[in-house]
Write a protein that holds these residues in place. Structure first.
Motif, PDB file in Angstrom:
ATOM      1  N   ALA A  94     -13.609 -39.043 -13.565  1.00 17.68           N
ATOM      2  CA  ALA A  94     -12.241 -39.260 -14.235  1.00 17.68           C
ATOM      3  C   ALA A  94     -11.352 -38.118 -14.061  1.00 17.68           C
ATOM      4  N   LEU A  95     -11.810 -36.972 -14.075  1.00 22.22           N
ATOM      5  CA  LEU A  95     -10.966 -35.825 -14.153  1.00 22.22           C
ATOM      6  C   LEU A  95     -10.457 -35.210 -12.761  1.00 22.22           C
ATOM      7  N   VAL A  96     -11.571 -35.282 -11.747  1.00 23.23           N
ATOM      8  CA  VAL A  96     -11.302 -34.893 -10.390  1.00 23.23           C
ATOM      9  C   VAL A  96     -11.198 -35.735  -9.213  1.00 23.23           C
ATOM     10  N   GLY A  97     -12.087 -36.800  -9.401  1.00 22.53           N
ATOM     11  CA  GLY A  97     -12.004 -37.705  -8.119  1.00 22.53           C
ATOM     12  C   GLY A  97     -10.665 -38.686  -8.619  1.00 22.53           C
ATOM     13  N   ASP A  98     -10.495 -39.320  -9.526  1.00 21.95           N
ATOM     14  CA  ASP A  98      -9.509 -40.039 -10.088  1.00 21.95           C
ATOM     15  C   ASP A  98      -8.314 -39.385 -10.471  1.00 21.95           C
ATOM     16  N   GLY A  99      -8.420 -38.497 -11.134  1.00 21.37           N
ATOM     17  CA  GLY A  99      -7.205 -37.674 -11.932  1.00 21.37           C
ATOM     18  C   GLY A  99      -6.826 -36.564 -11.143  1.00 21.37           C
ATOM     19  N   GLY A 100      -7.449 -35.896 -10.047  1.00 19.12           N
ATOM     20  CA  GLY A 100      -6.890 -34.815  -9.331  1.00 19.12           C
ATOM     21  C   GLY A 100      -6.484 -33.566 -10.216  1.00 19.12           C
ATOM     22  N   LEU A 101      -7.431 -33.318 -11.178  1.00 12.50           N
ATOM     23  CA  LEU A 101      -7.303 -32.172 -12.085  1.00 12.50           C
ATOM     24  C   LEU A 101      -7.138 -30.855 -11.413  1.00 12.50           C
ATOM     25  N   LYS A 102      -5.948 -30.286 -11.929  1.00 14.19           N
ATOM     26  CA  LYS A 102      -5.638 -28.885 -11.308  1.00 14.19           C
ATOM     27  C   LYS A 102      -5.438 -27.929 -12.339  1.00 14.19           C
ATOM     28  N   ALA A 103      -5.745 -26.473 -12.236  1.00 13.35           N
ATOM     29  CA  ALA A 103      -5.323 -25.729 -12.926  1.00 13.35           C
ATOM     30  C   ALA A 103      -3.954 -25.645 -13.565  1.00 13.35           C
ATOM     31  N   GLY A 104      -3.941 -25.541 -15.152  1.00  8.18           N
ATOM     32  CA  GLY A 104      -2.662 -25.511 -15.919  1.00  8.18           C
ATOM     33  C   GLY A 104      -2.400 -27.171 -16.479  1.00  8.18           C
ATOM     34  N   ASP A 105      -3.097 -28.048 -15.956  1.00  2.83           N
ATOM     35  CA  ASP A 105      -3.142 -29.275 -16.632  1.00  2.83           C
ATOM     36  C   ASP A 105      -3.712 -29.375 -18.068  1.00  2.83           C
ATOM     37  N   VAL A 106      -3.334 -30.109 -18.787  1.00  2.00           N
ATOM     38  CA  VAL A 106      -3.809 -30.592 -20.214  1.00  2.00           C
ATOM     39  C   VAL A 106      -4.538 -31.818 -20.266  1.00  2.00           C
ATOM     40  N   VAL A 107      -5.854 -31.684 -20.926  1.00  2.00           N
ATOM     41  CA  VAL A 107      -6.825 -32.802 -20.789  1.00  2.00           C
ATOM     42  C   VAL A 107      -6.933 -33.283 -22.327  1.00  2.00           C
ATOM     43  N   LEU A 108      -7.071 -34.353 -22.739  1.00  3.26           N
ATOM     44  CA  LEU A 108      -7.289 -34.809 -24.089  1.00  3.26           C
ATOM     45  C   LEU A 108      -8.828 -35.552 -23.849  1.00  3.26           C
ATOM     46  N   LEU A 109      -9.705 -35.110 -24.766  1.00  2.00           N
ATOM     47  CA  LEU A 109     -11.067 -35.697 -24.829  1.00  2.00           C
ATOM     48  C   LEU A 109     -11.129 -36.282 -26.006  1.00  2.00           C
ATOM     49  N   LEU A 110     -11.663 -37.483 -26.195  1.00  2.00           N
ATOM     50  CA  LEU A 110     -11.999 -38.341 -27.244  1.00  2.00           C
ATOM     51  C   LEU A 110     -13.491 -38.006 -27.857  1.00  2.00           C
ATOM     52  N   GLY A 111     -13.718 -37.524 -28.955  1.00  2.00           N
ATOM     53  CA  GLY A 111     -15.139 -37.260 -29.549  1.00  2.00           C
ATOM     54  C   GLY A 111     -15.823 -36.280 -28.705  1.00  2.00           C
ATOM     55  N   THR A 112     -17.217 -36.051 -28.971  1.00  2.00           N
ATOM     56  CA  THR A 112     -17.940 -34.979 -28.851  1.00  2.00           C
ATOM     57  C   THR A 112     -19.533 -35.343 -28.240  1.00  2.00           C
ATOM     58  N   GLY A 113     -19.173 -36.464 -27.699  1.00  2.00           N
ATOM     59  CA  GLY A 113     -20.341 -37.082 -26.760  1.00  2.00           C
ATOM     60  C   GLY A 113     -20.639 -36.203 -25.552  1.00  2.00           C
ATOM     61  N   GLY A 114     -21.755 -36.822 -24.822  1.00  3.68           N
ATOM     62  CA  GLY A 114     -21.876 -36.431 -23.602  1.00  3.68           C
ATOM     63  C   GLY A 114     -20.588 -36.325 -22.447  1.00  3.68           C
ATOM     64  N   VAL A 115     -19.906 -37.465 -22.490  1.00  4.40           N
ATOM     65  CA  VAL A 115     -18.979 -37.422 -21.369  1.00  4.40           C
ATOM     66  C   VAL A 115     -17.804 -36.349 -21.850  1.00  4.40           C
ATOM     67  N   SER A 116     -17.469 -36.425 -23.001  1.00  4.47           N
ATOM     68  CA  SER A 116     -16.613 -35.312 -23.406  1.00  4.47           C
ATOM     69  C   SER A 116     -16.862 -33.925 -23.357  1.00  4.47           C
ATOM     70  N   ILE A 117     -17.941 -33.625 -23.673  1.00  3.86           N
ATOM     71  CA  ILE A 117     -18.324 -32.344 -23.770  1.00  3.86           C
ATOM     72  C   ILE A 117     -18.582 -31.963 -22.125  1.00  3.86           C
ATOM     73  N   TRP A 118     -19.065 -32.735 -21.273  1.00  7.26           N
ATOM     74  CA  TRP A 118     -19.120 -32.503 -19.761  1.00  7.26           C
ATOM     75  C   TRP A 118     -17.656 -32.307 -19.747  1.00  7.26           C
ATOM     76  N   GLY A 119     -16.503 -33.155 -19.987  1.00 11.28           N
ATOM     77  CA  GLY A 119     -15.264 -33.021 -19.325  1.00 11.28           C
ATOM     78  C   GLY A 119     -14.616 -31.977 -19.793  1.00 11.28           C
ATOM     79  N   LEU A 120     -14.939 -31.245 -21.176  1.00 11.19           N
ATOM     80  CA  LEU A 120     -14.495 -29.939 -21.611  1.00 11.19           C
ATOM     81  C   LEU A 120     -14.907 -28.928 -20.922  1.00 11.19           C
ATOM     82  N   GLN A 121     -16.033 -28.957 -20.336  1.00 10.82           N
ATOM     83  CA  GLN A 121     -16.638 -27.667 -19.633  1.00 10.82           C
ATOM     84  C   GLN A 121     -16.196 -27.685 -18.143  1.00 10.82           C
ATOM     85  N   ILE A 122     -15.784 -28.994 -17.401  1.00 13.22           N
ATOM     86  CA  ILE A 122     -15.401 -29.248 -16.098  1.00 13.22           C
ATOM     87  C   ILE A 122     -13.883 -28.790 -16.329  1.00 13.22           C
ATOM     88  N   ALA A 123     -13.151 -29.177 -17.227  1.00 15.76           N
ATOM     89  CA  ALA A 123     -11.620 -28.715 -17.419  1.00 15.76           C
ATOM     90  C   ALA A 123     -11.471 -27.467 -17.634  1.00 15.76           C
TER      91      ALA A 123
END
Length: 335
Positions: free
Chosen positions: A150-179
């Protein structure tokens, strides 16, 4: 060989051990994996409770981590003793998505990994991240790879981007760590003040309690100075999508990952059009994306957040813990 198998009908009460034949030795292009760990996903819960129609009396769990016990002829990618982890879509190796259902997903359309050993084609597994045990490795198969794609493959995440995560389950916490590992700013929502504080401790820059702030999409946008966030990991579905559209910037990206609030509902199409945002549905990712993710983990040293571990014979209890929504991050199963 013991395996945890769904019942008829599929309920937590009928989920139980059953005897299954040993898979034997691998043939050409195959490996035999001794399994030692898994992690729970809401997809798994749907199958074992009958909400989703999986293989009748099938072996549960989509995620599997273990050690290679034997390799068949012609296998060069793996060696005996290698730590490995399964793929959610064993037939989707690379490129654009090739499947839109779960007919070939372990623990759903085919037997999963709540068992002692499997013999599978080499393409059904990848190497595990260095230093991960079997449970930690199994957290990347579904939740981790979903966040990565979601963040890297489809989203092209880069330094300085702002990410919104919904909830604190497995996907969101992984998203927090990746971001955070990639230099992004993170906003996360939850209904639990305690979980939001834990998210802050992991590096979240801003937190929002959605029970206290009904218009949390506007609140997040205001926090960005009116610009909006670059990426949203949308796990709620119809019930949260309007707020996610409110929060995203013009030209931003919303990854539609979950349907916790329901599988259908109104979509504010005019607001989405005005934002010129990309709303993209996704289901996990390919084997190649998983290999890319493993390399990123090895490079950054990210370690998954495992809320609690249960033995395999306590799998129904583990699912009940998942149903309580008391967990933060992933729930592990080990044997």
């Amino acid at each position: 060989m013991k395996a945890m198998v769904t019942g008829s009908p599929a309920t937590l009460e009928t989920l139980a051990f059953a005897d299954r034949p040993d898979p034997g030795q691998p043939g050409a292009g195959e490996i035999r994996v001794r399994l030692h760990g898994s992690s729970l996903n809401y997809h798994d819960l749907g199958v074992v409770t009958g909400r989703m129609q999986g293989k009748p009396n099938g072996i549960a769990l989509a995620d599997g981590g273990g050690i290679v016990e034997a390799v068949g002829d012609g296998v060069a990618e793996f060696a005996v003793g290698d730590a490995v982890v399964s793929c959610f879509f064993p037939d989707w190796h690379d490129g654009a998505p090739t499947i839109g259902d779960f007919s070939r997903t372990p623990g759903d359309g085919i037997d999963g990994y709540a068992t002692e050993a499997v013999v599978v084609p080499t393409t059904a597994f990848t190497h595990a991240p260095r230093g991960y045990d079997a449970v930690e490795a199994a957290t990347i198969t579904t939740a981790g790879l979903t966040a990565w794609r979601a963040l890297v493959g489809d989203g092209g995440l880069k330094a300085g981007d702002v990410v919104l995560l919904l909830g604190t389950g497995g996907v969101s916490i992984w998203g927090l760590q990746i971001a955070r590992a990639m230099g992004a700013t993170v906003v996360i929502t939850s209904s639990s003040g305690e979980k939001l504080e834990r998210a802050r401790d992991l590096g979240a820059d801003h937190v929002v309690n959605y029970r206290e702030v009904e218009a949390w999409g506007r609140a997040v946008r205001d926090w960005t100075g009116g610009r909006g966030v670059d990426h949203v990991l949308e796990l709620g579905g119809a019930g949260t999508l309007a707020n996610s559209i409110e929060a995203v910037r013009v030209g931003g990206h919303i990854a539609l990952i979950g349907t916790v609030t329901g599988t259908a509902g109104d979509v504010p199409t005019a607001a989405l059009m005005a934002k010129q945002a990309r709303l993209q549905g996704l289901i996990v990712g390919s084997r190649r994306q998983q290999q890319d993710f493993v390399r990123a983990i090895d490079a950054t040293g990210i370690k998954p957040i495992v809320d609690r571990r249960f033995p395999l014979d306590a799998l129904p209890e583990a699912f009940r813990h998942q149903q309580s929504s008391a967990h933060f991050g992933k729930i592990g199963i080990e044997w």
